[in-house]
Design an enzyme around this catalytic site. Sequence first.
Site, PDB file in Angstrom:
ATOM      1  CE1 TYR A  71      -1.497   3.750   9.437  1.00  0.00           C
ATOM      2  CE2 TYR A  71      -0.379   3.187   7.385  1.00  0.00           C
ATOM      3  CZ  TYR A  71      -1.427   3.009   8.274  1.00  0.00           C
ATOM      4  OH  TYR A  71      -2.399   2.078   8.002  1.00  0.00           O
ATOM      5  N   PRO A  81      -4.664  -0.189  18.568  1.00  0.00           N
ATOM      6  CG  PRO A  81      -6.438  -1.580  17.915  1.00  0.00           C
ATOM      7  CD  PRO A  81      -5.855  -0.882  19.094  1.00  0.00           C
ATOM      8  CE1 TYR A 132      -5.668   3.643   8.474  1.00  0.00           C
ATOM      9  CE2 TYR A 132      -6.137   3.515  10.822  1.00  0.00           C
ATOM     10  CZ  TYR A 132      -5.384   3.134   9.728  1.00  0.00           C
ATOM     11  OH  TYR A 132      -4.352   2.249   9.885  1.00  0.00           O
ATOM     12  CE  LYS A 178       3.739   3.156  13.624  1.00  0.00           C
ATOM     13  NZ  LYS A 178       3.826   2.539  12.325  1.00  0.00           N
ATOM     14  CG  HIS A 186      -2.073  -0.945   1.119  1.00  0.00           C
ATOM     15  ND1 HIS A 186      -3.326  -0.655   1.565  1.00  0.00           N
ATOM     16  CD2 HIS A 186      -2.158  -2.174   0.563  1.00  0.00           C
ATOM     17  CE1 HIS A 186      -4.140  -1.662   1.309  1.00  0.00           C
ATOM     18  NE2 HIS A 186      -3.444  -2.612   0.710  1.00  0.00           N
TER      19      HIS A 186
HETATM   20  P1  RFL Z   1       1.662 -12.248  20.959  1.00  0.00           P
HETATM   21  O1  RFL Z   1       1.306 -12.241  19.512  1.00  0.00           O
HETATM   22  O2  RFL Z   1       0.593 -12.001  21.956  1.00  0.00           O
HETATM   23  O3  RFL Z   1       2.342 -13.656  21.241  1.00  0.00           O
HETATM   24  C1  RFL Z   1       2.586 -14.125  22.549  1.00  0.00           C
HETATM   25  C2  RFL Z   1       2.663 -15.634  22.527  1.00  0.00           C
HETATM   26  O4  RFL Z   1       2.973 -16.077  23.848  1.00  0.00           O
HETATM   27  C3  RFL Z   1       2.101 -17.148  24.196  1.00  0.00           C
HETATM   28  N1  RFL Z   1       1.991 -17.186  25.649  1.00  0.00           N
HETATM   29  C4  RFL Z   1       2.687 -18.032  26.436  1.00  0.00           C
HETATM   30  N2  RFL Z   1       3.573 -18.997  26.142  1.00  0.00           N
HETATM   31  C5  RFL Z   1       4.110 -19.690  27.172  1.00  0.00           C
HETATM   32  N3  RFL Z   1       3.785 -19.466  28.477  1.00  0.00           N
HETATM   33  C6  RFL Z   1       2.897 -18.533  28.819  1.00  0.00           C
HETATM   34  N4  RFL Z   1       2.588 -18.314  30.093  1.00  0.00           N
HETATM   35  C7  RFL Z   1       2.309 -17.759  27.780  1.00  0.00           C
HETATM   36  N5  RFL Z   1       1.400 -16.745  27.752  1.00  0.00           N
HETATM   37  C8  RFL Z   1       1.215 -16.409  26.467  1.00  0.00           C
HETATM   38  C9  RFL Z   1       0.816 -16.826  23.473  1.00  0.00           C
HETATM   39  O5  RFL Z   1       0.005 -17.991  23.309  1.00  0.00           O
HETATM   40  C10 RFL Z   1       1.333 -16.277  22.158  1.00  0.00           C
HETATM   41  O6  RFL Z   1       1.537 -17.294  21.224  1.00  0.00           O
HETATM   42  O7  RFL Z   1       2.825 -11.203  21.273  1.00  0.00           O
HETATM   43  P2  RFL Z   1       4.056 -10.638  20.366  1.00  0.00           P
HETATM   44  O8  RFL Z   1       4.803 -11.756  19.714  1.00  0.00           O
HETATM   45  O9  RFL Z   1       4.752  -9.670  21.205  1.00  0.00           O
HETATM   46  O10 RFL Z   1       3.328  -9.885  19.145  1.00  0.00           O
HETATM   47  C11 RFL Z   1       2.630  -8.684  19.357  1.00  0.00           C
HETATM   48  C12 RFL Z   1       1.445  -8.603  18.386  1.00  0.00           C
HETATM   49  O11 RFL Z   1       0.658  -9.765  18.511  1.00  0.00           O
HETATM   50  C13 RFL Z   1       0.561  -7.358  18.661  1.00  0.00           C
HETATM   51  O12 RFL Z   1       1.349  -6.263  19.017  1.00  0.00           O
HETATM   52  C14 RFL Z   1      -0.273  -6.972  17.430  1.00  0.00           C
HETATM   53  O13 RFL Z   1      -1.235  -7.964  17.137  1.00  0.00           O
HETATM   54  C15 RFL Z   1      -0.961  -5.635  17.638  1.00  0.00           C
HETATM   55  N6  RFL Z   1      -1.810  -5.225  16.502  1.00  0.00           N
HETATM   56  C16 RFL Z   1      -1.262  -4.666  15.375  1.00  0.00           C
HETATM   57  N7  RFL Z   1       0.068  -4.530  15.246  1.00  0.00           N
HETATM   58  C17 RFL Z   1       0.610  -4.077  14.076  1.00  0.00           C
HETATM   59  O14 RFL Z   1       1.836  -3.947  13.985  1.00  0.00           O
HETATM   60  N8  RFL Z   1      -0.157  -3.745  12.991  1.00  0.00           N
HETATM   61  C18 RFL Z   1      -1.515  -3.858  13.031  1.00  0.00           C
HETATM   62  O15 RFL Z   1      -2.167  -3.623  12.009  1.00  0.00           O
HETATM   63  C19 RFL Z   1      -2.125  -4.288  14.251  1.00  0.00           C
HETATM   64  N9  RFL Z   1      -3.451  -4.422  14.356  1.00  0.00           N
HETATM   65  C20 RFL Z   1      -3.189  -5.450  16.569  1.00  0.00           C
HETATM   66  C21 RFL Z   1      -3.999  -5.008  15.469  1.00  0.00           C
HETATM   67  C22 RFL Z   1      -3.795  -6.102  17.639  1.00  0.00           C
HETATM   68  C23 RFL Z   1      -5.158  -6.297  17.659  1.00  0.00           C
HETATM   69  N10 RFL Z   1      -5.681  -7.008  18.758  1.00  0.00           N
HETATM   70  C24 RFL Z   1      -6.599  -8.073  18.614  1.00  0.00           C
HETATM   71  C25 RFL Z   1      -5.069  -6.852  20.059  1.00  0.00           C
HETATM   72  C26 RFL Z   1      -5.367  -5.177  15.492  1.00  0.00           C
HETATM   73  C27 RFL Z   1      -5.957  -5.788  16.598  1.00  0.00           C
HETATM   74  C28 RFL Z   1      -7.447  -5.887  16.590  1.00  0.00           C
HETATM   75  C1  PHB Z   2      -5.546  -4.553  10.167  1.00  0.00           C
HETATM   76  O1  PHB Z   2      -5.480  -4.756   8.921  1.00  0.00           O
HETATM   77  O2  PHB Z   2      -5.945  -5.429  10.960  1.00  0.00           O
HETATM   78  C2  PHB Z   2      -5.199  -3.220  10.696  1.00  0.00           C
HETATM   79  C3  PHB Z   2      -4.653  -2.266   9.857  1.00  0.00           C
HETATM   80  C4  PHB Z   2      -4.363  -1.005  10.351  1.00  0.00           C
HETATM   81  C5  PHB Z   2      -4.629  -0.706  11.674  1.00  0.00           C
HETATM   82  C6  PHB Z   2      -5.142  -1.668  12.528  1.00  0.00           C
HETATM   83  C7  PHB Z   2      -5.440  -2.938  12.033  1.00  0.00           C
HETATM   84  O3  PHB Z   2      -4.373   0.549  12.135  1.00  0.00           O
END
Ligand code: RFL
Ligand code: PHB
Length: 397
Positions: A387, A295, A203, A299, A75
Amino acid sequence: MLRKRTQVGIVGAGPAGLMLSQLLYRAGIDNVIVEARSRAYCEARIRAGLLEQGSIDLINEVGGGERMMREGMIHDGIELRFDGHSHRIDIKGLTGRNVMIYGQHEVVKDFIALRLSQGADIMFEAEGVRLEGIDTAKPVIHFEHGGSPVELECAIIAGCDGFHGISRPSLPSEKVTLYDHPYPMGWVGALVEAPPVHHELIYSATSHGFALFTMRSPTVSRLYLQCRPDEVIEDWSDERIWSELDQRLAGGTRYELPKGAMLQKGITEMRSFVCEPMQHGNLFLAGDSAHIVPPTGAKGMNLALADVRRLALAAEDYLKHGRREGLDTYSQRCLKRVWRAQHFSWWMTCLMHTFDSHNAFDKRAQQSERDYVVSSEAAARTLAENYAGMPWSWDES
Ligand code: RFL
Ligand code: PHB
């Protein structure tokens, strides 16, 4: 009792843990991943979708980008929509950098497959994970695997176990400061079998609240809606989700929202959180275990990858050459990028959402900020730079 030994014990097989494991493998450093969930669960968890240029480059550099480069969607810009009027922010034109839509669960799938093909030791479904002796030269990860107790002795432990993991609570509470900022809203997220409404992300801020129209592929959309913080997903029927999405897309610049089967839906809380320092003794936190962002700025996953990039370099310097400086300054160096992302995510969240607490002054000030960002190149460039993500070299400046 099974006793094992490795150089780096990694708790968690999310993006942070898997990328760290791959970086260490390439540096010739032995590591084991201990993961609480099953492989299938990790691979199906729908979360982030947007990768910064630096993350794309890192994934390619370590040999994990083959499918991403085929299926990921590059994008060049995003659309900010205020009360039905769309304004494009030319991310590529303003920064020279792209972003990519490629689901986090796809990154996780690719890296689990890659690490297993290299013979990695990933212990899924580990129960009762706990850490011991993080202050010592031989910290241990204890857990049960397949009903048997395991002791994994390490030189270093990487806490990559997300916000609800056990690593952060293993730091001595008197040594850390927690910065916590909840928001008075949540996001309903829906994964839908329908083409995206537009080829770029929208957005949209409206009097009904915020909505984000994003995607996972040319045939699957990912849609988000601002909701009240106390709502549960049972409050959001498919009909209510579609009706709110339609309302938050209505207005001057016309779009027709394609509908389709709802494949998955859930509610995410909105919070900014940082744990400082991100380390103690031989335990180092990375990713969501150390910090989370709302989110809105996309980031979280990118920060997780940036942390482990630094941690891998520092671990290599220590384990191969006995130099501890990189490890000792790990947290301090990570926090520059972490706080930039914190501020940006907070700012984007304040810019785009409806706040019940806003008085007449707050509303006017928010309106002014919206006008500014779509009418001043300097303001748009600041948004675009954050961004797209600050380049790796910025961390060292
Ligand atoms: P994770 O992905 O939570 O992975 C942690 C892992 O640890 C395991 N775990 C354990 N294992 C052993 N012992 C325990 N006691 C444990 N407890 C937990 C879990 O099962 C899991 O497998 O953390 P990590 O690797 O630091 O990654 C971070 C990302 O997941 C998170 O920051 C992003 O998803 C945030 N986020 C976004 N980030 C972006 O860079 N771009 C995006 O577009 C974006 N959109 C989002 C998001 C997060 C969202 N939600 C649902 C919170 C959109 C949403 C809706
Ligand atoms: C996504 O595609 O899930 C997404 C993209 C941008 C955001 C948050 C989530 O700011």
